[in-house]
Design an enzyme around this catalytic site. Structure first.
Site, PDB file in Angstrom:
ATOM      1  N   ARG A  17      -9.046   5.092  -1.783  1.00 34.38           N
ATOM      2  CA  ARG A  17      -9.769   4.487  -0.666  1.00 34.38           C
ATOM      3  C   ARG A  17     -10.242   5.522   0.371  1.00 34.38           C
ATOM      4  O   ARG A  17     -11.016   5.202   1.266  1.00 34.38           O
ATOM      5  CB  ARG A  17      -8.891   3.411   0.000  1.00 34.38           C
ATOM      6  CG  ARG A  17      -8.740   2.168  -0.850  1.00 34.38           C
ATOM      7  CD  ARG A  17      -7.584   1.287  -0.407  1.00 34.38           C
ATOM      8  NE  ARG A  17      -6.294   1.773  -0.920  1.00 34.38           N
ATOM      9  CZ  ARG A  17      -5.114   1.205  -0.666  1.00 34.38           C
ATOM     10  NH1 ARG A  17      -5.049   0.140   0.102  1.00 34.38           N
ATOM     11  NH2 ARG A  17      -4.000   1.705  -1.171  1.00 34.38           N
ATOM     12  N   THR A  88       4.000   3.407  -8.379  1.00 34.56           N
ATOM     13  CA  THR A  88       5.034   4.010  -7.527  1.00 34.56           C
ATOM     14  C   THR A  88       6.401   4.030  -8.222  1.00 34.56           C
ATOM     15  O   THR A  88       7.201   4.935  -8.000  1.00 34.56           O
ATOM     16  CB  THR A  88       5.131   3.260  -6.190  1.00 34.56           C
ATOM     17  OG1 THR A  88       5.220   1.854  -6.440  1.00 34.56           O
ATOM     18  CG2 THR A  88       3.910   3.515  -5.314  1.00 34.56           C
ATOM     19  N   ALA A 436     -20.772  56.001  32.366  1.00 35.13           N
ATOM     20  CA  ALA A 436     -21.545  54.888  31.825  1.00 35.13           C
ATOM     21  C   ALA A 436     -22.381  55.364  30.645  1.00 35.13           C
ATOM     22  O   ALA A 436     -22.945  56.458  30.670  1.00 35.13           O
ATOM     23  CB  ALA A 436     -22.437  54.305  32.911  1.00 35.13           C
TER      24      ALA A 436
HETATM   25  C1  UD1 Z   1       2.660   0.371  -1.366  1.00 38.87           C
HETATM   26  C2  UD1 Z   1       3.655  -0.720  -1.799  1.00 38.87           C
HETATM   27  C3  UD1 Z   1       3.456  -1.937  -0.924  1.00 38.87           C
HETATM   28  C4  UD1 Z   1       3.608  -1.569   0.520  1.00 38.87           C
HETATM   29  C5  UD1 Z   1       2.674  -0.412   0.919  1.00 38.87           C
HETATM   30  C6  UD1 Z   1       3.025   0.063   2.314  1.00 38.87           C
HETATM   31  C7  UD1 Z   1       4.022  -0.445  -4.221  1.00 38.87           C
HETATM   32  C8  UD1 Z   1       3.712  -0.977  -5.574  1.00 38.87           C
HETATM   33  N1  UD1 Z   1       3.428  -1.075  -3.188  1.00 38.87           N
HETATM   34  O1  UD1 Z   1       1.337  -0.110  -1.629  1.00 38.87           O
HETATM   35  O2  UD1 Z   1       4.409  -2.956  -1.246  1.00 38.87           O
HETATM   36  O3  UD1 Z   1       3.361  -2.699   1.339  1.00 38.87           O
HETATM   37  O4  UD1 Z   1       2.828   0.694   0.019  1.00 38.87           O
HETATM   38  O5  UD1 Z   1       2.239   1.136   2.731  1.00 38.87           O
HETATM   39  O6  UD1 Z   1       4.796   0.483  -4.117  1.00 38.87           O
HETATM   40  N2  UD1 Z   1       1.820   7.206  -5.534  1.00 38.87           N
HETATM   41  C9  UD1 Z   1       2.269   8.115  -6.481  1.00 38.87           C
HETATM   42  N3  UD1 Z   1       2.114   7.827  -7.797  1.00 38.87           N
HETATM   43  C10 UD1 Z   1       1.555   6.668  -8.230  1.00 38.87           C
HETATM   44  C11 UD1 Z   1       1.110   5.740  -7.255  1.00 38.87           C
HETATM   45  C12 UD1 Z   1       1.252   6.030  -5.916  1.00 38.87           C
HETATM   46  O7  UD1 Z   1       2.793   9.171  -6.143  1.00 38.87           O
HETATM   47  O8  UD1 Z   1       1.478   6.495  -9.460  1.00 38.87           O
HETATM   48  C13 UD1 Z   1       1.975   7.546  -4.119  1.00 38.87           C
HETATM   49  C14 UD1 Z   1       0.649   7.676  -3.406  1.00 38.87           C
HETATM   50  O9  UD1 Z   1       0.211   9.014  -3.413  1.00 38.87           O
HETATM   51  C15 UD1 Z   1       0.962   7.195  -1.993  1.00 38.87           C
HETATM   52  C16 UD1 Z   1       2.137   6.250  -2.180  1.00 38.87           C
HETATM   53  O10 UD1 Z   1       2.658   6.490  -3.475  1.00 38.87           O
HETATM   54  O11 UD1 Z   1       1.354   8.244  -1.146  1.00 38.87           O
HETATM   55  C17 UD1 Z   1       1.782   4.778  -2.026  1.00 38.87           C
HETATM   56  O12 UD1 Z   1       0.736   4.438  -2.921  1.00 38.87           O
HETATM   57  P1  UD1 Z   1      -0.411   3.454  -2.491  1.00 38.87           P
HETATM   58  O13 UD1 Z   1      -1.334   3.309  -3.648  1.00 38.87           O
HETATM   59  O14 UD1 Z   1      -0.982   3.849  -1.180  1.00 38.87           O
HETATM   60  O15 UD1 Z   1       0.427   2.086  -2.345  1.00 38.87           O
HETATM   61  P2  UD1 Z   1      -0.015   0.801  -1.556  1.00 38.87           P
HETATM   62  O16 UD1 Z   1      -1.038   0.073  -2.329  1.00 38.87           O
HETATM   63  O17 UD1 Z   1      -0.331   1.173  -0.160  1.00 38.87           O
HETATM   64 CA    CA Z   2      -0.478   3.149   1.026  1.00 33.63          CA
END
Ligand code: UD1
Ligand code: CA
Length: 463
Positions: A17, A88, A436
């Protein structure tokens, strides 16, 4: 025996995003990357290990992480590679091999939540320990809810025990209406965490392995899971877009400025002043509008920093005046110095007490002694200048011969006439004067007057 605390920060995602070719955690808040603040908060827990899951631009993220923590904490960093971002839960699972070798608890959060305070993480850990949970998670309330995971509880009113987290995209209409949310801060016992990670499946709207399914898997295994409610939801905001990045920087800036004002610094216009949270400023210093102070800067008390100046990694003593529109980078000013307007100091420049640098003067990698003055239109590079020296307008240290930089030495009590060219390497001896327009191509003995092109000895001032 007190069980050990470890931290794990997820930072492998690109951050779709952000619409950027740069990994999200490398985007900056002031002069620090997003990940720096998350790491510093984690380090304050004094954990045994700080795991960082990296993927996109892993090398750069690792470098940024190392630069973000104190030298003593660098050796606690353990980087874990997640080559494909499958969610995650998958990210934490990538650390399984490393986690198998340690016991105790693991605080997990995301690298994109930079405003979190260490005390909030501490509260999470102490509640986890007190209750003897397998997992503890922080919850917040925001109405109407943003796109966060929803906290689903038992009971007809939905106010009972914690049951599970449901990601917004997987919510039923009733679940979507829930305003208790998951900001993404967890404390796990490591052994049951590893078991639960094995049981995750990607059967959800995003086809990902969700970390948010771990608590439910633990409950199914008969383990204890609980929540800690946190009042200040905005402290735990995640940064997902450029607009959220700007809003977060504004929030953190305001926190820094409030802290400085509480400690006795006058900030004339907080809205237009940009100060990194790593900056320290002494009492009764006045910061005028539109000033930017970045990096690891320390400014003393009773200083005055005027508008449109930018200071980066500076050390400035008490009672200094920085006039308008100066750029001062990686430099050290003692006390009672005056600089500017329109001066540029850089690359390990040092001013001793009561030195004065005036307008349109650039000083690079030079050291100026006590009460030395360079008031107008001058370049001093690779110069070592003594005490009580006066440098006339238009003076240039010709330090570069096309191949290398050469040093200039100007000893105590010298007067450099206007428009003198000092062709380095060269030394002007103590008490000497250059006329100078002199072009000084060879060393000047002490107490001599030289002038001309090239400069010749005109007379000895003292024998
Ligand atoms: C996540 C949570 C959500 C929470 C929100 C709060 C999950 C599934 N969802 O969603 O419940 O409300 O954060 O901010 O966990 N990342 C990795 N590897 C991956 C995917 C993500 O390292 O495979 C890291 C990303 O770099 C990021 C963080 O995890 O720093 C969170 O990922 P993001 O995609 O932003 O999760 P949200 O959709 O915000
Ligand atoms: Ca996030």
């Amino acid at each position: 025996m007190k069980s050990s605390v470890n931290a794990l920060i997820l930072a492998a995602g690109l951050g779709t995003r952000m619409k950027s070719s740069q990994a999200k955690v490398l985007h900056k808040l002031g002069s620090h990357p997003l990940i720096a603040r998350a790491l510093r908060a984690a380090a304050e827990l004094e954990p045994e290990n700080i795991f960082v899951v990296v993927g996109h631009q892993a090398g750069k993220v690792e470098e940024a992480a190392r630069a973000s923590v104190r030298p003593a904490d660098v050796e606690k960093l353990r980087f874990v590679m997640q080559s494909e971002q499958l969610g995650t839960g998958h990210a934490v699972k990538c650390a399984s091999d490393a986690l198998k070798n340690i016991s105790g608890r693991l605080v997990v959060f995301y690298g994109d939540t930079p405003a979190v305070k260490a005390e909030t993480l501490r509260k999470l850990v102490s509640e986890h320990e007190r209750a003897g949970n397998a997992a503890t998670l922080i919850t917040i309330r925001i109405d109407p809810p943003p796109a966060y995971g929803r906290i689903i509880r038992s009971g007809r009113d939905g106010q009972g025990d914690f049951l599970k987290i449901v990601e917004e995209r997987d919510c039923s209409p009733e679940e979507r209406a829930v305003t208790e949310l998951n900001p993404g801060f967890y404390c796990f016992e490591i052994a049951p965490l590893l078991d639960a990670l094995e049981k995750l499946s990607p059967h959800n709207a995003q086809n990902e392995y969700y970390l948010t399914d771990v608590p439910q898997r633990m409950l199914e295994a008969g383990l204890r899971v609980n929540t800690v409610f946190h009042d200040d939801a905005s402290e735990l905001d995640g940064v997902n877009t450029r607009a959220e990045l700007a809003a977060m920087w504004k929030r953190l800036r305001r926190e820094t400025i409030d802290r400085l004002m509480t400690d006795g610094v006058t900030i004339v216009d907080p809205d237009s002043t940009y100060i990194d949270d790593t900056v320290e400023i002494g009492r009764d210093t006045v910061i005028h509008p539109q000033v930017i102070i970045e990096g690891d800067s320390r400014i003393g008390g009773h200083c005055e920093i005027h508008s449109w100046s930018r200071l980066v990694n500076v050390e400035i003593g008490d009672e200094c005046k920085i006039l308008n529109s100066c750029v001062i980078v990686t430099s050290k000013l003692a006390a009672r110095n005056t600089v500017g307007p329109f001066a540029h100091l850089r690359l390990h420049t040092e001013l001793a007490e009561e030195a004065t640098i005036g307008n349109f003067v650039e000083v690079k990698k030079s050291r100026l002694g006590r009460k030395t003055k360079s008031m107008h239109l001058t370049y001093l590079g690779d110069a070592t200048v003594g005490d009580r020296v006066n440098i006339g307008a238009g003076t240039v240290t010709c330090n570069y011969d096309g191949k290398q930089k050469n040093p200039t030495f100007i000893e105590d009590d010298v007067k450099i006439g206007s428009d003198t060219m000092l062709v380095a390497p060269v030394r002007v001896g103590r008490g000497s004067v250059t006329g100078a327009g002199s072009v000084v191509i060879k060393d000047v003995a002490p107490d001599s007057l030289v002038a001309g092109v090239p400069a010749q000895l005109k007379k000895k001032l003292k024998e």
